[in-house]
Write a protein that holds these residues in place. Sequence first.
Motif, PDB file in Angstrom:
ATOM      1  N   ASN A   1     158.238 -16.003  87.306  1.00 57.47           N
ATOM      2  CA  ASN A   1     158.760 -15.372  86.086  1.00 57.47           C
ATOM      3  C   ASN A   1     159.082 -16.417  85.033  1.00 57.47           C
ATOM      4  N   SER A   2     159.591 -17.562  85.483  1.00 56.95           N
ATOM      5  CA  SER A   2     159.870 -18.662  84.551  1.00 56.95           C
ATOM      6  C   SER A   2     158.578 -19.207  83.964  1.00 56.95           C
ATOM      7  N   VAL A   3     157.562 -19.342  84.810  1.00 58.38           N
ATOM      8  CA  VAL A   3     156.258 -19.805  84.322  1.00 58.38           C
ATOM      9  C   VAL A   3     155.730 -18.850  83.256  1.00 58.38           C
ATOM     10  N   ALA A   4     155.823 -17.552  83.543  1.00 55.18           N
ATOM     11  CA  ALA A   4     155.313 -16.557  82.597  1.00 55.18           C
ATOM     12  C   ALA A   4     156.119 -16.529  81.308  1.00 55.18           C
TER      13      ALA A   4
ATOM     14  N   LEU B   1     149.879  -5.538  94.878  1.00 59.34           N
ATOM     15  CA  LEU B   1     149.538  -5.433  93.456  1.00 59.34           C
ATOM     16  C   LEU B   1     150.759  -5.004  92.653  1.00 59.34           C
ATOM     17  N   GLU B   2     151.834  -5.736  92.861  1.00 56.61           N
ATOM     18  CA  GLU B   2     153.112  -5.460  92.198  1.00 56.61           C
ATOM     19  C   GLU B   2     153.191  -6.234  90.881  1.00 56.61           C
ATOM     20  N   LYS B   3     153.395  -5.503  89.799  1.00 60.17           N
ATOM     21  CA  LYS B   3     153.506  -6.152  88.493  1.00 60.17           C
ATOM     22  C   LYS B   3     154.845  -6.875  88.409  1.00 60.17           C
ATOM     23  N   ILE B   4     154.821  -8.189  88.162  1.00 66.35           N
ATOM     24  CA  ILE B   4     156.057  -8.973  88.120  1.00 66.35           C
ATOM     25  C   ILE B   4     156.397  -9.466  86.717  1.00 66.35           C
ATOM     26  N   ALA B   5     155.460  -9.382  85.788  1.00 60.64           N
ATOM     27  CA  ALA B   5     155.750  -9.811  84.420  1.00 60.64           C
ATOM     28  C   ALA B   5     154.742  -9.180  83.463  1.00 60.64           C
ATOM     29  N   GLU B   6     155.214  -8.868  82.271  1.00 58.30           N
ATOM     30  CA  GLU B   6     154.323  -8.359  81.233  1.00 58.30           C
ATOM     31  C   GLU B   6     154.921  -8.699  79.881  1.00 58.30           C
ATOM     32  N   LYS B   7     154.135  -9.319  79.042  1.00 56.30           N
ATOM     33  CA  LYS B   7     154.532  -9.631  77.678  1.00 56.30           C
ATOM     34  C   LYS B   7     153.272  -9.658  76.842  1.00 56.30           C
TER      35      LYS B   7
ATOM     36  N   GLY C   1     150.032 -10.412  75.507  1.00 55.65           N
ATOM     37  CA  GLY C   1     148.950 -11.312  75.896  1.00 55.65           C
ATOM     38  C   GLY C   1     148.937 -11.706  77.357  1.00 55.65           C
ATOM     39  N   LEU C   2     149.897 -11.258  78.155  1.00 56.35           N
ATOM     40  CA  LEU C   2     149.960 -11.672  79.562  1.00 56.35           C
ATOM     41  C   LEU C   2     150.475 -10.550  80.454  1.00 56.35           C
ATOM     42  N   VAL C   3     149.797 -10.336  81.565  1.00 54.43           N
ATOM     43  CA  VAL C   3     150.299  -9.476  82.626  1.00 54.43           C
ATOM     44  C   VAL C   3     150.138 -10.245  83.928  1.00 54.43           C
ATOM     45  N   ALA C   4     151.145 -10.175  84.794  1.00 52.38           N
ATOM     46  CA  ALA C   4     151.109 -10.928  86.052  1.00 52.38           C
ATOM     47  C   ALA C   4     151.376  -9.996  87.224  1.00 52.38           C
ATOM     48  N   TYR C   5     150.600 -10.166  88.291  1.00 54.02           N
ATOM     49  CA  TYR C   5     150.755  -9.390  89.511  1.00 54.02           C
ATOM     50  C   TYR C   5     150.897 -10.336  90.700  1.00 54.02           C
ATOM     51  N   ARG C   6     151.616  -9.862  91.709  1.00 54.51           N
ATOM     52  CA  ARG C   6     151.604 -10.566  92.992  1.00 54.51           C
ATOM     53  C   ARG C   6     151.108  -9.592  94.052  1.00 54.51           C
ATOM     54  N   ASP C   7     150.435 -10.162  95.051  1.00 49.04           N
ATOM     55  CA  ASP C   7     149.861  -9.321  96.086  1.00 49.04           C
ATOM     56  C   ASP C   7     149.921 -10.064  97.413  1.00 49.04           C
ATOM     57  N   PHE C   8     150.046  -9.296  98.505  1.00 42.90           N
ATOM     58  CA  PHE C   8     150.183  -9.844  99.847  1.00 42.90           C
ATOM     59  C   PHE C   8     148.854 -10.343 100.405  1.00 42.90           C
ATOM     60  N   ALA C   9     147.783 -10.219  99.647  1.00 40.89           N
ATOM     61  CA  ALA C   9     146.453 -10.556 100.142  1.00 40.89           C
ATOM     62  C   ALA C   9     146.420 -11.956 100.740  1.00 40.89           C
ATOM     63  N   HIS C  10     145.841 -12.078 101.950  1.00 45.78           N
ATOM     64  CA  HIS C  10     145.707 -13.394 102.575  1.00 45.78           C
ATOM     65  C   HIS C  10     144.415 -13.516 103.380  1.00 45.78           C
ATOM     66  N   ALA C  11     143.913 -12.436 103.943  1.00 50.56           N
ATOM     67  CA  ALA C  11     142.637 -12.475 104.651  1.00 50.56           C
ATOM     68  C   ALA C  11     141.497 -12.382 103.625  1.00 50.56           C
ATOM     69  N   PRO C  12     140.311 -12.895 103.956  1.00 50.33           N
ATOM     70  CA  PRO C  12     139.197 -12.919 102.987  1.00 50.33           C
ATOM     71  C   PRO C  12     138.871 -11.552 102.390  1.00 50.33           C
TER      72      PRO C  12
ATOM     73  N   CYS D   1     145.413 -12.191  82.657  1.00 46.38           N
ATOM     74  CA  CYS D   1     145.967 -11.539  83.838  1.00 46.38           C
ATOM     75  C   CYS D   1     146.140 -12.628  84.899  1.00 46.38           C
ATOM     76  N   LEU D   2     147.384 -12.883  85.289  1.00 46.16           N
ATOM     77  CA  LEU D   2     147.697 -13.873  86.316  1.00 46.16           C
ATOM     78  C   LEU D   2     147.903 -13.141  87.638  1.00 46.16           C
ATOM     79  N   LEU D   3     147.110 -13.491  88.645  1.00 41.89           N
ATOM     80  CA  LEU D   3     147.165 -12.836  89.946  1.00 41.89           C
ATOM     81  C   LEU D   3     147.580 -13.845  91.009  1.00 41.89           C
ATOM     82  N   LEU D   4     148.685 -13.558  91.689  1.00 43.57           N
ATOM     83  CA  LEU D   4     149.253 -14.453  92.703  1.00 43.57           C
ATOM     84  C   LEU D   4     149.115 -13.789  94.058  1.00 43.57           C
TER      85      LEU D   4
END
Length: 460
Positions: A447-450, A308-314, A316-327, A432-435
Amino acid sequence: MKRIHFIAIGGAVMHQLALALHNQGNIVSGSDDEINDPAKSNLAAAGILPPAFGWHPEKITKELDAIVLGMHAKADNPELLAAQSLNIPIYSFPQYVYEVSKNKKRVVVAGSHGKTTITSMIMHVLKHQGLQFDYLVGAKLAGFDQSVQLTDAPLIILEGDEYPASVIEKRPKIFFYHPHISVLSGVAWDHINVFPTYEIYRSQFEQYLKGMDAGASLYYNNEDSEVKIVVDIAGQALKAVPYNMPDFRYENGEAIINTTNGEVKVAVFGRHNLLNMQAAKGVCMELGISEVDFYNAISTFTGAAKRLEKIAEKEGLVAYRDFAHAPSKLKATLDAVREAYPDHLLVACFELHTYSSLNEQFLSEYAHSMDNADTSIVYFSRHALELKGLPPLQTEIVKNYFERNDLTVIDDKQTLQNAVQETLSKADRPVCLLLMSSGTFDGIDWNSVASHFTLSKSNI
């Protein structure tokens, strides 16, 4: 000083152990058929990067005191065969970690999820309190130069993995650490390539608890029914202490915990992370840290990399990435973000990347795991399937397993990037964009997308 050779030195944690042993003054060498950054740069900076890729049995001589064998090495590896013929002591990664820490107090964090975060939380608090300790953790953590440290400290904190130790020692890594204090954070089926049924998978944790010394401390997630079953079956000889969700509330997306000494605002969020915090608190208090000092320290913990690492914020938009892979991890992460950002448009992208997630036998486990997002996208690459020796997947079949009618499944990198950009461009409220992935979405620059996102105020 010892002479230690690493077979498959380029692994994410393998190379960190090599660096830690090198920093202790040992003579460290190694080989691998491929080494990428950051391992390549880290080994080069320390002067122990192999001069050429590949396996070189001539490196294996009787002068070596030990071989550390990585999981990446196969049974017919020429260096392994040479070491066996010379009767050089061969250790798997966890066996050698135990060898160099058997005189320390050992804390092991085990479970299907939350291991890295709980380990990182404990490390953060111990450092904040000025205690001396060694550690092994599976992620980059702010304030720590490496992910493995070995010194003469009397204490070591270990993230415990249930994956097999090596090709010649196929028992889970956690079996070899023999903890004085342990955490069991959750039990949810994973690693289908090694544990073909859930029952076999769960039994690994039962064996782990039975292998701990009688009277050892176990902090276990009392809100996970499967953990409670494992503890009931195998934890009778242990000092088993349950932990539960703390009393908390959200205020402007920030979690505020109600403690016996007043309210504490913390930087992490999500029920799963607040549960993780309770596990860390139990361990730290057993290590002599008061509850007040724990909360004072943990309030400054911002999380481990890709958790749940915040990678972008501006605007109207906040983006996080997370290692989640199992259900179970997907669902917990989505629930956390949904609760913290209830009024945002939640756009969730998940990459099928692990062997289990790309295996059609396992895909049914993902049913309804993406339901809590407003827009859900699942991505996989055909190249990843080829690398893992798995048969092709059809996007429609993948969609059916998730059991969400409006789910989008994509198997092309550019199509994924376009789909996310289009979704963001049509947003009528903050996003909120969650990756979520244990991979990299084939290197998409999020980051370019955001950076191209603009929320039209007339639509808010």
